[in-house]
Design a protein around this motif. Sequence first.
Motif, PDB file in Angstrom:
ATOM      1  N   GLY A   1      -3.459  -7.312   2.661  1.00  0.00           N
ATOM      2  CA  GLY A   1      -2.989  -5.960   2.664  1.00  0.00           C
ATOM      3  C   GLY A   1      -1.474  -5.732   1.882  1.00  0.00           C
ATOM      4  N   ASP A   2      -0.981  -4.782   2.030  1.00  0.00           N
ATOM      5  CA  ASP A   2       0.103  -4.293   1.400  1.00  0.00           C
ATOM      6  C   ASP A   2       1.219  -4.641   2.576  1.00  0.00           C
TER       7      ASP A   2
ATOM      8  N   THR B   1       1.663   3.150   4.552  1.00  0.00           N
ATOM      9  CA  THR B   1       2.112   2.331   3.742  1.00  0.00           C
ATOM     10  C   THR B   1       3.201   2.642   2.801  1.00  0.00           C
TER      11      THR B   1
ATOM     12  N   GLN C   1     -12.423  -6.969   0.343  1.00  0.00           N
ATOM     13  CA  GLN C   1     -11.136  -6.333   0.810  1.00  0.00           C
ATOM     14  C   GLN C   1     -11.451  -5.227   1.322  1.00  0.00           C
TER      15      GLN C   1
ATOM     16  N   GLU D   1     -10.136  -0.959  -0.079  1.00  0.00           N
ATOM     17  CA  GLU D   1      -8.687  -1.383  -0.754  1.00  0.00           C
ATOM     18  C   GLU D   1      -8.690  -2.430  -1.669  1.00  0.00           C
ATOM     19  N   GLN D   2      -7.701  -2.651  -2.356  1.00  0.00           N
ATOM     20  CA  GLN D   2      -7.589  -3.689  -3.353  1.00  0.00           C
ATOM     21  C   GLN D   2      -6.249  -4.590  -3.029  1.00  0.00           C
ATOM     22  N   SER D   3      -6.019  -4.398  -1.782  1.00  0.00           N
ATOM     23  CA  SER D   3      -4.565  -5.054  -1.477  1.00  0.00           C
ATOM     24  C   SER D   3      -4.544  -6.347  -1.153  1.00  0.00           C
TER      25      SER D   3
ATOM     26  N   ASN E   1      -3.608  -0.141  -4.188  1.00  0.00           N
ATOM     27  CA  ASN E   1      -2.544  -0.948  -3.507  1.00  0.00           C
ATOM     28  C   ASN E   1      -1.469  -0.527  -4.206  1.00  0.00           C
ATOM     29  N   THR E   2      -0.213  -1.286  -3.732  1.00  0.00           N
ATOM     30  CA  THR E   2       1.103  -0.550  -4.119  1.00  0.00           C
ATOM     31  C   THR E   2       1.422  -1.410  -5.317  1.00  0.00           C
TER      32      THR E   2
ATOM     33  N   GLN F   1      -0.254  -4.571  -7.580  1.00  0.00           N
ATOM     34  CA  GLN F   1      -0.360  -5.990  -7.439  1.00  0.00           C
ATOM     35  C   GLN F   1      -0.710  -6.717  -8.684  1.00  0.00           C
TER      36      GLN F   1
ATOM     37  N   ASN G   1      -0.776   4.146  -8.045  1.00  0.00           N
ATOM     38  CA  ASN G   1      -1.347   3.549  -6.673  1.00  0.00           C
ATOM     39  C   ASN G   1      -1.994   4.505  -5.709  1.00  0.00           C
TER      40      ASN G   1
ATOM     41  N   VAL H   1      -3.249   4.148  -1.741  1.00  0.00           N
ATOM     42  CA  VAL H   1      -3.671   3.452  -0.823  1.00  0.00           C
ATOM     43  C   VAL H   1      -4.099   4.418   0.569  1.00  0.00           C
TER      44      VAL H   1
END
Lengths: 343, 343, 629, 629
Positions: free
Chosen positions: C383-384, C503, D357, D370-372, D588-589, D591, D608, D610
């Motif tokens: 995760g973030d 987030t 994820q 999510e893709q975090s 995500n934030t 990555q 981004n 999320v």
Amino acid sequence: MNEMTKITTTLKDWETDQEVRWCPGCGDYAILKAVQRTMPDLGADPSNTVFISGIGCSSRFPYYMETYGFHTIHGRAPAIATGVKLANPELDVWIITGDGDALSIGGNHTMHLLRRNLDCQLMLFNNEIYGLTKGQYSPTSRQGTHSPSTPYGSVDRPASPCAFALGAGARFVARGIDIHKGLPDVLKAAHAHKGTSFIEIFQNCIVYNKDVFEEFAAKKTADDTQLHLLNGEPMLFAKGQKGITLNRKTLQLEVVDVVDGDWESAGVIVHDVTNRSVAHMLVEMQFGAFPMALGVLYDDPRPTFEAAVVAQNVASSAGKKPDLQGLLNKGQTWTVTEDGPEL
Amino acid sequence: MNEMTKITTTLKDWETDQEVRWCPGCGDYAILKAVQRTMPDLGADPSNTVFISGIGCSSRFPYYMETYGFHTIHGRAPAIATGVKLANPELDVWIITGDGDALSIGGNHTMHLLRRNLDCQLMLFNNEIYGLTKGQYSPTSRQGTHSPSTPYGSVDRPASPCAFALGAGARFVARGIDIHKGLPDVLKAAHAHKGTSFIEIFQNCIVYNKDVFEEFAAKKTADDTQLHLLNGEPMLFAKGQKGITLNRKTLQLEVVDVVDGDWESAGVIVHDVTNRSVAHMLVEMQFGAFPMALGVLYDDPRPTFEAAVVAQNVASSAGKKPDLQGLLNKGQTWTVTEDGPEL
Amino acid sequence: MATVLKQEEPNNPHPEGAENVVVRFAGDSGDGMQLTGGQFTLSTALAGNDLATFPDFPAEIRAPQGTLFGVSAFQINFGSRAIETAGDEPDVLIAMNPAALKTNVQAVRPGGLVIADEGEFGKRNLDKAHYDSNPLEDGSLAKWQLLKLNISQLTLDAVKPFGLGNKEALRCKNMWTLGLALWMFERDREPIVQWLKSKFAKLPEIAEANIAALNAGHAYGETAEISGDGLGGGHLQHHKIAAAPAEAGTYRTVTGAESISLGLVAGARLAGLPMFFGGYPITPASAILHHLSRLKEFGVTTFQAEDEIAAITAAIGASYAGSLGITSSSGPGIALKGEAMGLAIMTELPLVIVNSQRGGPSTGLPTKTEQSDLYQAVYGRNGDAPMPVIAARSPEDAFYCAIEAVRIAVQYMTPVMLLTDGYIANAAEPWKIPDVDTLERFPVSFMTEKPEGPLLPYSRDEKLKRPWIKPGTPGLMHRIGGIEKGVDTGHIEYGPANHQTMTEIRRDKILGVADSLPDQDIALGKAGARLGVIGWGSTFGPIHQAVLRAQKAGQDVAHVHIRNIWPLPKNLGDLLKSFDRIIVPEMNTGQLKTILRDQYLVDAKPVNKVSGQPFTIAEIVTAIEENLS
Amino acid sequence: MATVLKQEEPNNPHPEGAENVVVRFAGDSGDGMQLTGGQFTLSTALAGNDLATFPDFPAEIRAPQGTLFGVSAFQINFGSRAIETAGDEPDVLIAMNPAALKTNVQAVRPGGLVIADEGEFGKRNLDKAHYDSNPLEDGSLAKWQLLKLNISQLTLDAVKPFGLGNKEALRCKNMWTLGLALWMFERDREPIVQWLKSKFAKLPEIAEANIAALNAGHAYGETAEISGDGLGGGHLQHHKIAAAPAEAGTYRTVTGAESISLGLVAGARLAGLPMFFGGYPITPASAILHHLSRLKEFGVTTFQAEDEIAAITAAIGASYAGSLGITSSSGPGIALKGEAMGLAIMTELPLVIVNSQRGGPSTGLPTKTEQSDLYQAVYGRNGDAPMPVIAARSPEDAFYCAIEAVRIAVQYMTPVMLLTDGYIANAAEPWKIPDVDTLERFPVSFMTEKPEGPLLPYSRDEKLKRPWIKPGTPGLMHRIGGIEKGVDTGHIEYGPANHQTMTEIRRDKILGVADSLPDQDIALGKAGARLGVIGWGSTFGPIHQAVLRAQKAGQDVAHVHIRNIWPLPKNLGDLLKSFDRIIVPEMNTGQLKTILRDQYLVDAKPVNKVSGQPFTIAEIVTAIEENLS
Ligand SMILES: Cc1ncc(C[n+]2csc(CCOP(=O)(O)OP(=O)(O)O)c2C)c(N)n1
Ligand SMILES: Cc1ncc(C[n+]2csc(CCOP(=O)(O)OP(=O)(O)O)c2C)c(N)n1
Ligand code: SF4
Ligand code: SF4
Ligand SMILES: [Mg+2]
Ligand SMILES: [Mg+2]
């Protein structure tokens, strides 16, 4: 362990060219020799034998055995062994671990290995200390153990490896001492048992926990301090002058005197390796009031995990052929042609 | 649990404003109510009570108790509870966990919690399934359990939570059933016990493992299928017409018929909650040949972990004052002045 | 250490008059070289020299006697001015047996002095060291000054009066050697005599024997010199190294493991909190657990957990209950803590995680040093999951970094990762002990009053910090956990907008930590230099010295040392962009480099060493030259 | 899917004649919406439309009936041309109760059709949904076409003949609804009738009741239309959506969880290996364990371990013993596997790690996408521990990514991380089933012969791959482990030079994987475009459609989709540098952005989201516009 064609080897065949890196005088040397001496008697095949260990002084063991060996990560040897055995049930799998490796970080994997009853031998080198990390107390250290992390003495109650093993469902529980001549027999019984054979070996860490087991391991007092269990034999010690009985009122074990060998009237228990109730009492016998129970405490096989897995794999595959194309085409499909889709 | 000034509350004081999110008909509802009903009787203080859980349907429990609550991560509740209790031994700590949370991923922490004997109540909601993840078999599922991950039936042998607990060193072991009126009494005994109180509660997951416990939980057959243990009372069931005895020869438990109430001559065992040997036999009694043992199976307190830690902290601090400057200046120091260094 | 920085010369060919001397003691694990080194270090400090040390011991507990892998070495670099590294090449090597000679002599600078205990050069030991012929005889050591002494025999003679067994007697060898070394550098024996007396208080004859050996070694130096005895080419000479100019104050020697422990205790007291330390032994992190377990009177509770996961989760539980939760480990153990770090991030509880880095991957090289856990520290969670990361550069700095980690943890309600490494953990250096009254306090205030309106455990202050509420506080009952939290309320909340907001709050809160950080300073040189050498952690010393040399050689180089790895200081970007070129020396394959390039789009070039050994000054000087030409 | 790519129009105001229609079924968890959606999907596929779906169900197992958090929804976007997203705004919403209406109606495009089961809009349900007044009556739904039907009652009437209890009877509501939907889009009921018969083979009357409800719903459409019955503004109309042009071939619908399972089985067979799968249940990864546990006849052994650590270590053990070891989990579980990944890297054993994820950090949002975990995949281990990472973009692509992961694992003797996410795992799309004979084989060869001279388990081939030696092989006994290995020999080795060499070998071996990868292609547009939109994973659909729209609007935009996250394709750097600007939309934030900036020093700007929800096309279109102006 599993059926295998016995082959002929000598002790030398089981030694590697690696320099052994334990402290001079470490109990691990004695255990290594005992194992190397036992393997030929088992008719074991080095090519078909795998030693799997976690991390710790004890876990360096595989480097010194001329077999396949996997020195894995701390506490995970039982899980890795499970993968190895499921992938190839023909292999003769030995797990080498320590009191920290098996009961501290690895407690959960040890529990589930025993619950599932994977066919292998697990040798727990119990020196009641973390040797490799320079002497911190371990889950088997006695209360009050002074160590770098417990300068004022440890306060937690120690775990009993054999009691833990039984609680986790073990079907074979044995105890031995590193330097004892009896160790090979214990190893043979363990190897003969189909399923997880749990063997606690009292091992002397001469650097960080010197002689903690002296009170019962010492040769000269052994007669009075050790109870050597033999299936079908009465539980006698002190040259047969003392025995173990169950107080039929309190339903607790007791030590009784045996007068001129008449252990029957003294009510001494005859050791039945398949009696789980008595096994529970034996592993919990407090040393001091009682002698230390050694040898095969419990041995009552059940079907093994890998056998059940293989059987199910076979049964549920019966009659099906591994047709990959067929698998991909499963379910409701349709075909697209020039003139559109159809079922 | 710990000494505390009893305070007066009502069931309502223990309910939160959160919508309860279990499946309609889930056994968790009954357990929640039983706990909320019991807390006032304990004179417990919501402000001083902490419910700590892992992950699972059962572990959502803390959200519904108007106390302090920590819904942690899968399997780690016992370790987190240890930190909470060591940081503040005055807190009344309850651990809520499931068969997967406590015995699968969390087995090692559960073992060490019991070994150390931290003062808290651990309620294991055993539904023999992974509820939250939609019904895979768990370490307590019976062999042959069909589940999404075992479409052909599970092959591994189930763990016995209470046997595991005893093997790990538990000093209090009890069993209850979600919807039973007897549950509050078990909770009270657990709360009264100083040290880790291990409580297995058979909980009905009506969605993924409906009525697995019916064979002994069903009201109508309860008389014959349940053995309600009471300290000092003979182990009788079937309206007193049957009892549990120890075969003095085989040294195994047996069911005996009791003729017009004369249980003594039938050799029925009088339940002694402090008899560990018998406790081992009770937790391993196979249902079918025997009734299901319920209530307090074992209760024999020992000093608690946090008490020992606090005592050592105090003792080893005695006479020393926490002089930070003094600490930094420890060991061999020297001072540098204009004219160089000196001791 | 706290001296006015000066440069370490590339070692002067003759110790005589050198600004600094590098001495290495090498012997069998059983020979007590670490002890000898430690005491020599102390006497060096007392002599007012600045110094740096590098203990290098084997992975084995007690490897078989005389083997190559059983060699234990201790190197010390000391001088009359600022010392920041343990030195590249020893000027003097004292080798107690063939294995020690074999594994260490190549490092000695040509012309350096090699002292060997010929008493140990018998056939068996030569074989164990895989020597076909005796190097003390076959001339293979020609490029060094060789001095053969039968230290074993000399020691036996010296301690004969005390009637020790041969084994005990030989144990005094290291003190004989130390005595000789003390003589060589005109050192006072008294402090060591005192130390021996207290150490062996219960065994007076052992104490006396050791003292006798110490004196004998010292006397040997005297007489050897008088008699001009310089056998085997080697020539004993002694000389005093002048004291290094140092700030006035009280000093002690300290290792990184000690200073981090002390810093954590100080931090907890500055925050006004009891400390809960959850640890599981692992090399080289264990020392912190050991130190703290002796400090209970400071409100420290130490807990040796069943594994690293229990260690961190217990610490999280303790923080939840109002203590300062701390956990510590090394690479593999830190990897196991990743999931739990996420819980601390989600529940926003203070926590300090100390990572004493060692060689990786996997079990790797437990006793060797490396900086390869930086990726894991900054990025290694699901995760973030942003988390502040601080890296110590030396034993002294580690003390202040530990305090800083505690401050950030409690002021922002967040886990903080403190990076150190095996080198810092074991190396000793003189430390100017701070006056604790000068350390800034940051007392924690818990929420104790029921607020007007609803209780909002996830409401925020200007730092975006949520309130810290202890269970046991009347009327403030609430529930927290690892599932996404509702803004302010902290209730379970699955809503899309809420997750987006939370987030961002978690990210911004951590980025906001930069507001509390000083601007990035320049360790050497100035902004706009042709080359910026950017470092972090224990590479400070060699980089600093290398840049000093380059500057002396007239090159336009600057040294920037980054202590706050995440978030980075606000002015760092501008500073980096001011350099024509940038290199980043790291003991990994290029991890800080990734962060700098990502954050500032600067062409930071990696200079990597992953041998388990610290950089030498020379290696970095070379890198500087390559990147300037 | 395998159609000639065309663009998804922003939804046409009137379904009539639209190129695509977005329908969302929403109801209580108990209402069987996922089932309804699934069957509607099938009939859509059979109608030859292309489609994409988005199942969105609650975190609770079975939340209390009628609650807001108990709502389960299934959205499908289908059309007469290529469909790559589940659609931004529904054209049609079918709401089975007030909670479903409340949580979904805002998403419906203005003017869209809202069908509600007024039978469920009683006081209790309205309260549970926190409605003060009945939205079906109070005009609050004015901006949509509202169609109120008492589906409950109509269903009860339809199934009365079968004498079911009220509860069972109402369970048929979803089939009534499906029947109506089938009528609306002129679909054939037969396949569903067949499916019901087989599903309820053991309960014929249940089957019959459901069929009756299905037919009744369909009939209702007929008659309602004839009678022009358009109560409450809403007006029922039906029309056929033409089939989408698709490549000829055999098709089926597949979810990501299914296709990954199939791909892994295919991969194992192409490698000629038995498969060992070690898993521990976790949402949304469990489905893979479930699928594989039914495929034992393909040499698949599945093992539900006691935890994630046992799952991966057992898989490592199986690989060591000569099987293809595979493990799978989601964020928190993957975090726990970090240490063991290091062991697989050090022992150089093949292993595939699948990460499905979900929303993080910590427990986070288990059922949201999510893709975090990209940071964790690439950087999340102790030490320098490089590992290949591949990311799937769709259920179809996941099949081929799984094969690719297996290929790399066995051809390079390395663990490989395969990234997917909750959206891909659950979403269904039509899949053109490949002809297995066209799949390239990569058979594994084990070392079986004792070589001349010493056995060297860490010797290397041209790919830097070490030999794979199975225990049980006569004469090849050797030991491996997690401590640093000697070059070639594989013996424990602590030497500095050796560690440097081995670290470089491990790095270079993984970088070398790029030699086996195709050049990075451009999904849309061309090199040198003014704006490059760089994506990975499940954002492919919305990005692709957004770029299509931007291009239609005459903008110079390109879409690059990266499948090999590590190592990156060799030409990627040049390609990225060819764009004037670069944006990287990620769930995500930011990555992937870190990796691109680090590797290529390109100013990749993050976009981004999320929120646990996939990007909409519109969101990315907006980002494109912002970055072009
Ligand atoms: C994940 C991890 N945690 C901790 C360690 C450090 N460690 C290595 S061995 C060991 C314990 C050794 O004790 P034991 O298992 O009893 O083995 P012994 O050395 O006594 O034979 C520990 C804590 C490690 N290598 N890996
Ligand atoms: C690290 C991690 N692994 C796996 C999961 C997924 N998971 C959540 S609850 C659970 C098991 C639940 O079973 P149990 O403990 O019996 O609780 P129940 O739901 O039956 O009450 C699992 C595997 C998780 N949340 N975290
Ligand atoms: S530390 Fe103890 S256990 Fe380890 S090798 Fe030395 S003596 Fe043996
Ligand atoms: S799944 Fe089972 S345990 Fe979980 S809430 Fe539903 S009924 Fe209860
Ligand atoms: Mg040990
Ligand atoms: Mg359960």
